[in-house]
Every structure is written in C-alpha cells, then in structure tokens.
Design a protein around this motif. Structure first.
Motif, PDB file in Angstrom:
ATOM      1  N   LEU A 108       0.827  -1.211   0.000  1.00 48.28           N
ATOM      2  CA  LEU A 108       0.000   0.000   0.000  1.00 48.28           C
ATOM      3  C   LEU A 108       0.859   1.258   0.000  1.00 48.28           C
ATOM      4  N   ARG A 112       0.494   4.219  -2.681  1.00 47.58           N
ATOM      5  CA  ARG A 112      -0.046   5.537  -2.317  1.00 47.58           C
ATOM      6  C   ARG A 112       1.027   6.618  -2.252  1.00 47.58           C
ATOM      7  N   LEU A 115       1.542   6.821   2.005  1.00 52.09           N
ATOM      8  CA  LEU A 115       0.438   6.139   2.682  1.00 52.09           C
ATOM      9  C   LEU A 115       0.165   6.931   3.961  1.00 52.09           C
ATOM     10  N   LYS A 116      -1.098   7.299   4.179  1.00 53.09           N
ATOM     11  CA  LYS A 116      -1.425   8.113   5.361  1.00 53.09           C
ATOM     12  C   LYS A 116      -2.252   7.295   6.356  1.00 53.09           C
ATOM     13  N   LYS A 226      -7.180  13.081   4.639  1.00 49.48           N
ATOM     14  CA  LYS A 226      -7.725  11.997   3.808  1.00 49.48           C
ATOM     15  C   LYS A 226      -6.906  10.718   3.958  1.00 49.48           C
ATOM     16  N   ASP A 228      -5.530   6.914   4.308  1.00 55.48           N
ATOM     17  CA  ASP A 228      -5.838   5.648   3.643  1.00 55.48           C
ATOM     18  C   ASP A 228      -6.480   4.695   4.640  1.00 55.48           C
ATOM     19  N   LEU A 229      -6.057   4.797   5.891  1.00 53.78           N
ATOM     20  CA  LEU A 229      -6.654   3.954   6.928  1.00 53.78           C
ATOM     21  C   LEU A 229      -6.809   4.735   8.225  1.00 53.78           C
ATOM     22  N   ASP A 256     -11.308   1.781  10.129  1.00 60.41           N
ATOM     23  CA  ASP A 256     -11.009   0.810   9.071  1.00 60.41           C
ATOM     24  C   ASP A 256     -10.381  -0.459   9.623  1.00 60.41           C
TER      25      ASP A 256
END
Ligand SMILES: Nc1nc2c(ncn2[C@@H]2O[C@H](COP(=O)(O)OP(=O)(O)O)[C@@H](O)[C@H]2O)c(=O)[nH]1
Ligand SMILES: [Mg+2]
Length: 311
Positions: A108, A112, A115-116, A226, A228-229, A256
């Motif tokens: 991921l 991305r 990745l955040k 925003k 990702d998880l 999530d």
C-alpha cells in the motif's frame, strides 16, 4: 501470556470428554450427539466467562464445539481428548479468523506514496508507543516515514513522540503548542508529498471516546489528511470497554482497522479473544511488549498456538 485461557480451555476439553465418555457408557463405538455437550453448556459457559470471555462469545464457542462434534463417530479406545481439542481449536479459530486483515501495508505504501495512517484511541491504550513501533516496521522495510502529532495541546504529548522518533531515527514534524491540529496535519501531509515520503503516521489526542470535542477534532484531521486507513488502537486488557470504544469511534469517525495492544500483559487472554470476536473490525497488528520491535502482524494461528501450544 494467555496462561489462564490455556488452563480454562484444558479444563473445558476434559469436561466435554468426560461428558461424552459418560454418554458412551459401555458401548464400544457410538456417534457423539450435539446434546452430549449442549446439556452441559451452562457449566461450560460459566467457566469461560470466569476467564474473562464475554458471555456471547463463550456461548458461541460452546455451541461451535457441540456442532462440530455432532455426528462424530468415536470408539471407546480412541483419544477422545485429542478429538475434542481439535474441535475446540476449530471453533475458536472460526472466531479469530474474523479479525484477519487482508491488506499489505508495504505494498500500500508503494502504491499511495505517501500512505497516510491516522491513529485514534482513548488515553493510555498505547497509541503513541504503537506509532513508534509502526514507524520501526516501515523503516525496517526501507521506507521513508514521517511522524506527526495531531495532539498539540497536551504538554508532553509531542515530546514523547519526538523522543521515540529521535531514538528510531525517524523525522518528526514539529508543531507549535496550541496550534490547530487540523492545520498541522495538513502541513505535514503537504511536506511529505513534496519530500517524497512513503508513509505519514498521524497521532491524535486521546481523551475519552465520549468526548465530542475530541471526535470533532479527529474528524477534522481526517477531513484534511484523507487517510488511507483510520486505525483504532485498543488495549486488550479492557475487554468490553474496548468493544464500546470501537462502536463509538466507528459511529463518529469511522474505523477501518484496529491494533490490539498489551497482549503480553494479558494474563488471562479472555478479554482479547472477546474483543477480536466482537469489534467487527480487522486487526492489523498486536502489541506484545514495550519495545519497538514488540509488534506482530495479527495471526490467528499464533494465538491458537499460545492457547493450545505445548510450551
Ligand atoms: N506491556 C505492554 N505495554 C504497552 C504496550 N503498548 C503500550 N504499552 C504501554 O502502555 C503505556 C501507555 O502507552 P502510550 O503509548 O503512552 O499510550 P497513549 O496514551 O495511548 O498514547 C506505556 O507505559 C506503554 O509502554 C504493549 O503492547 N505491551
Ligand atoms: Mg499518546
């Protein structure tokens, strides 16, 4: 770890075997029936509840074993304990499998870039420590990590994270005390994008999950970053309270996935099983100590080994 659970499942296995042998009587070979176990279910459930397993989960385990043993043919000379243990293991495994997370964080991160990940949770669950461990996980995979504190009010909150980061050699995005957490996180994400970071780990303030201001603050952090998880950190020792926390955070912010901490400090283990069974969220990692490397990917087989293993 999980000593009491190991003992209680051992005693459950013996009690079920005993019940079946009594039902078998002098007959050399017979089919086990659902009722051979179900008629003792109250006693079995109570034993599980005494090991901190939530009532519904205890019932589910007993029914699961009864169903799996129903119709199994067994001779008087067979190792009944082994057959029962096998079914008990299967019943628990079915519950633990609900917690499996099918994603791949490293993959991921490459997709991305950055990745955040936003980390949420009430005070003391181990959020900051977990972020340090997750930072370590990514750096071990050769990824560039930025850590940012979305808690700009509590004295010491940023300091604690900054100390972890300097020990780990991971950059920490500093903010002025009292500045708006949403603005800080926004700036940090922009910085990470410009500088080519692979991962941004965002800590948030941990008050009570019933605290509306906190929920609003996290919502704002989520809006601007925003992620990702959205990851909820839960203390495995807190049992039913962790299940309530999961419900509240999910309702207000959305969850999530979860990370379950302090498994190493969980002598009984029953509350951990109950949380896994009841939060309805996948679990990415479990915390198994206070060191940076004390983080394991959630794996039902590993937990089963702790419960049924010979060590
Ligand atoms: N034994 C054990 N302690 C942990 C674990 N994770 C966190 N802790 C401890 O829990 C305490 C609170 O952790 P902290 O990260 O400050 O919690 P936060 O308030 O949620 O940020 C600290 O003493 C940590 O060392 C774990 O997996 N095992
Ligand atoms: Mg903290």
């Amino acid at each position: 770890m999980f000593k009491a659970l190991k003992n209680v499942f051992g005693s459950i296995r013996s009690a079920i075997s005993k019940g079946i042998s009594e039902a078998l009587g002098a007959i050399a070979s017979r089919e086990i029936r659902y009722d051979d176990i179900a008629k003792r279910s109250d006693e079995l459930v109570v034993r599980l509840v005494e090991a901190d397993i939530a009532y519904e989960v205890a019932e589910e385990i007993v029914i699961g074993v009864a169903k799996r043993l129903d119709g199994v043919r067994i001779s008087r000379f067979e190792d009944l304990d082994a057959v029962v243990e096998d079914k008990l293991r299967e019943a628990i495994k079915e519950i633990l499998l609900r917690g499996v997370w099918k994603g791949d964080l490293v993959k991921l991160a490459a997709e991305r870039k950055p990745l955040k990940l936003v980390f949420m949770g009430v005070n003391g669950v181990g959020k900051t420590t977990t972020i340090a461990k997750v930072a370590r996980f990514f750096t071990k995979h050769g990824l560039k990590v930025l850590v940012v504190a979305g808690d700009t009010f509590r004295a010491g909150a940023q300091e604690q994270l900054a100390i972890h980061c300097s020990r780990l050699g991971v950059p920490f995005f500093r903010a002025k005390y009292g500045s708006d957490p949403g603005a800080v996180v926004y700036d940090a994400v922009r910085h990470a994008e410009k500088q080519g970071y692979d991962v941004v780990l965002i800590d948030t303030a941990g008050r009570q999950h019933t605290d509306r201001d906190l929920m609003e603050e996290i919502k704002k952090i989520v809006r601007v970053s925003k992620p990702d998880l959205k990851i909820l950190v839960l203390d495995s020792l807190t049992g039913n309270d962790a299940v309530n926390q999961a419900r509240e955070f999910d309702k207000y912010v959305g969850v999530d996935a979860a990370i379950l901490t302090k498994l190493d400090a969980n002598a009984t283990g029953g509350s951990a099983i109950s949380i896994i069974a009841s939060i309805g969220k996948p679990i990415i990692f479990v915390g198994v100590g206070q060191g940076y490397d004390d983080l394991e990917q959630y794996d039902p087989e590993k937990i089963l080994e702790r419960i049924f293993g010979r060590e």
